[in-house]
Write a protein that holds these residues in place. Structure first.
Motif, PDB file in Angstrom:
ATOM      1  N   ASP A 109       9.508  16.159   0.632  1.00  0.00           N
ATOM      2  CA  ASP A 109       9.864  15.356  -0.536  1.00  0.00           C
ATOM      3  C   ASP A 109       8.758  15.347  -1.579  1.00  0.00           C
ATOM      4  N   ARG A 110       7.525  15.537  -1.152  1.00  0.00           N
ATOM      5  CA  ARG A 110       6.450  15.509  -2.132  1.00  0.00           C
ATOM      6  C   ARG A 110       6.431  16.779  -2.986  1.00  0.00           C
ATOM      7  N   GLN A 116       1.914  14.073   7.863  1.00  0.00           N
ATOM      8  CA  GLN A 116       2.964  13.616   8.778  1.00  0.00           C
ATOM      9  C   GLN A 116       3.490  12.240   8.378  1.00  0.00           C
ATOM     10  N   TYR A 117       2.580  11.372   8.000  1.00  0.00           N
ATOM     11  CA  TYR A 117       2.986  10.013   7.630  1.00  0.00           C
ATOM     12  C   TYR A 117       3.800  10.028   6.335  1.00  0.00           C
ATOM     13  N   LEU A 118       3.365  10.848   5.372  1.00  0.00           N
ATOM     14  CA  LEU A 118       4.101  10.936   4.108  1.00  0.00           C
ATOM     15  C   LEU A 118       5.510  11.458   4.341  1.00  0.00           C
ATOM     16  N   ALA A 171       0.812  -1.220   0.000  1.00  0.00           N
ATOM     17  CA  ALA A 171       0.000   0.000   0.000  1.00  0.00           C
ATOM     18  C   ALA A 171       0.844   1.268   0.000  1.00  0.00           C
ATOM     19  N   LEU A 172       2.115   1.173   0.417  1.00  0.00           N
ATOM     20  CA  LEU A 172       2.918   2.388   0.580  1.00  0.00           C
ATOM     21  C   LEU A 172       3.169   3.132  -0.734  1.00  0.00           C
ATOM     22  N   PRO A 173       3.617   2.455  -1.820  1.00  0.00           N
ATOM     23  CA  PRO A 173       3.806   3.200  -3.070  1.00  0.00           C
ATOM     24  C   PRO A 173       2.490   3.729  -3.634  1.00  0.00           C
ATOM     25  N   VAL A 174       1.402   3.050  -3.347  1.00  0.00           N
ATOM     26  CA  VAL A 174       0.093   3.546  -3.781  1.00  0.00           C
ATOM     27  C   VAL A 174      -0.228   4.842  -3.033  1.00  0.00           C
ATOM     28  N   PHE A 175      -0.014   4.837  -1.728  1.00  0.00           N
ATOM     29  CA  PHE A 175      -0.240   6.034  -0.915  1.00  0.00           C
ATOM     30  C   PHE A 175       0.626   7.197  -1.401  1.00  0.00           C
ATOM     31  N   GLU A 176       1.895   6.922  -1.690  1.00  0.00           N
ATOM     32  CA  GLU A 176       2.808   7.977  -2.140  1.00  0.00           C
ATOM     33  C   GLU A 176       2.343   8.565  -3.461  1.00  0.00           C
ATOM     34  N   ARG A 200       1.170  12.413  -4.009  1.00  0.00           N
ATOM     35  CA  ARG A 200       1.938  13.262  -4.931  1.00  0.00           C
ATOM     36  C   ARG A 200       1.066  13.842  -6.030  1.00  0.00           C
ATOM     37  N   LEU A 201       0.119  13.044  -6.518  1.00  0.00           N
ATOM     38  CA  LEU A 201      -0.710  13.459  -7.650  1.00  0.00           C
ATOM     39  C   LEU A 201      -2.049  14.065  -7.229  1.00  0.00           C
TER      40      LEU A 201
END
Length: 313
Positions: A134-135, A65-67, A7-12, A16-17
């Motif tokens: 970073d985002r 915060q999580y991102l 799920a992490l890359p999906v969340f990122e 981002r988008l």
């Protein structure tokens, strides 16, 4: 306990988008699959990560915060994987203020490309203070100077001075009764307040108030700004610069806008009349990323180019 790693890359991607559908397209999965992974992650964390604001999708405070906490770890995993595959990451996003990007940075990019042809630089133009994350970007030129986990290095001390077009300069000389730039320089050195006889171009973006730039210019000379001045008001320094180019009057612009790399600059710089604002620019990037190849190369190049810029006293 580790979160559901899938799920992490999906969340990122969604963060981002700012879009479930765009993230689905990027990841080549269905939108329902993206929504499913976000629900799994939210259930695991016990927090809502996104909220709807009308048609806009935004991170919640907990989501931001999580991102911030996991984005560098994801970057490290990607970088380590690329190294194992013999690939070197050369892409880097630089966030920079719009006028600085247009007048100082872009004229220098051909040199950066020549020195580092494999460095893929993406420019993120900002109008206000960028979110140091970073985002947003990997590297920043910013007036911010404090954030936990970031390195800040002084880059430039802002300086303003009056300019006008070559055509408008002839109008000024005729009205003041001088024939040469030398005679004009001597006259204005003794009586700089004479500039107030001409339309002055003021911008809002530096002091967040029109005419404040010129008031500071007069204060710096120990003079009170005349009460009867014709002003042309613009929201941004870039607009003031362009207005001066088109002979609307005399503008206060930043010295980096008159870069020697910008050989097409058509403006006349009035001598001996610059003043330093209280604004300083800094290079900023995450402490944990300072040894990444792309960040080190961009840092070295910007540091070399910054040697011509005014420094804080």
């Amino acid at each position: 306990m580790l979160p559901p790693l899938k799920a992490l890359p999906v969340f990122e991607a969604v963060a981002r988008l700012n879009s479930f559908s765009l993230a689905a397209n990027e990841l080549n999965v269905s939108q329902s699959a993206v929504s499913h992974q976000i629900r799994i992650l939210e259930n695991h964390l016990g927090e809502s990560l996104f909220q709807r604001q009308g048609r806009r999708l935004e991170l919640t405070r907990e989501g931001r915060q999580y991102l911030d906490s996991i984005s560098h770890s994801l970057s490290q995993i990607e970088e380590a994987t690329n190294r194992m595959k013999g690939l070197q990451k050369t892409q880097i996003r630089l966030a920079v203020y719009s006028s600085f990007a247009v007048y100082w940075l872009i004229p220098r990019l051909p040199e950066l490309q020549y020195l580092h042809p494999d460095l893929e630089l993406s420019i993120e133009m900002t109008h206000g203070k960028p979110d140091l994350s970073d985002r947003t970007a990997d590297f920043f030129i910013t007036t911010e100077r404090e954030k936990r986990g970031f390195v800040f290095e002084h880059f430039y001390r802002e300086e303003l001075f009056p300019v006008c077009s070559a055509r408008y300069l002839e109008t000024i000389k005729a009205k003041l009764g001088v024939n040469t730039e030398y005679d004009l320089t001597r006259l204005l050195t003794d009586r700089p307040e004479l500039l107030a006889q001409f339309p002055l171009i003021t911008s809002y973006s530096i002091y967040e108030r029109h005419t404040e730039d010129w008031r500071n210019w007069f204060d710096n000379l120990g003079l009170a700004m005349p009460s009867q001045v014709q002003f042309h008001r613009f929201s941004h320094l870039m607009l003031a610069y362009e207005a001066a180019k088109h002979s609307l009057g005399i503008a206060l612009v930043n010295d980096y806008m008159m870069s020697e790399k910008n050989e097409e600059s058509p403006l006349f710089k009035f001598p001996n009349s610059a003043f330093k604002t209280k604004v300083n620019f800094y290079l900023a990037f995450k402490e944990s990323r300072r040894h990444e190849d792309a960040i080190m190369r961009l840092h070295r190049w910007l540091g070399k180019e910054a040697q011509i810029l005014p420094k804080a006293p």
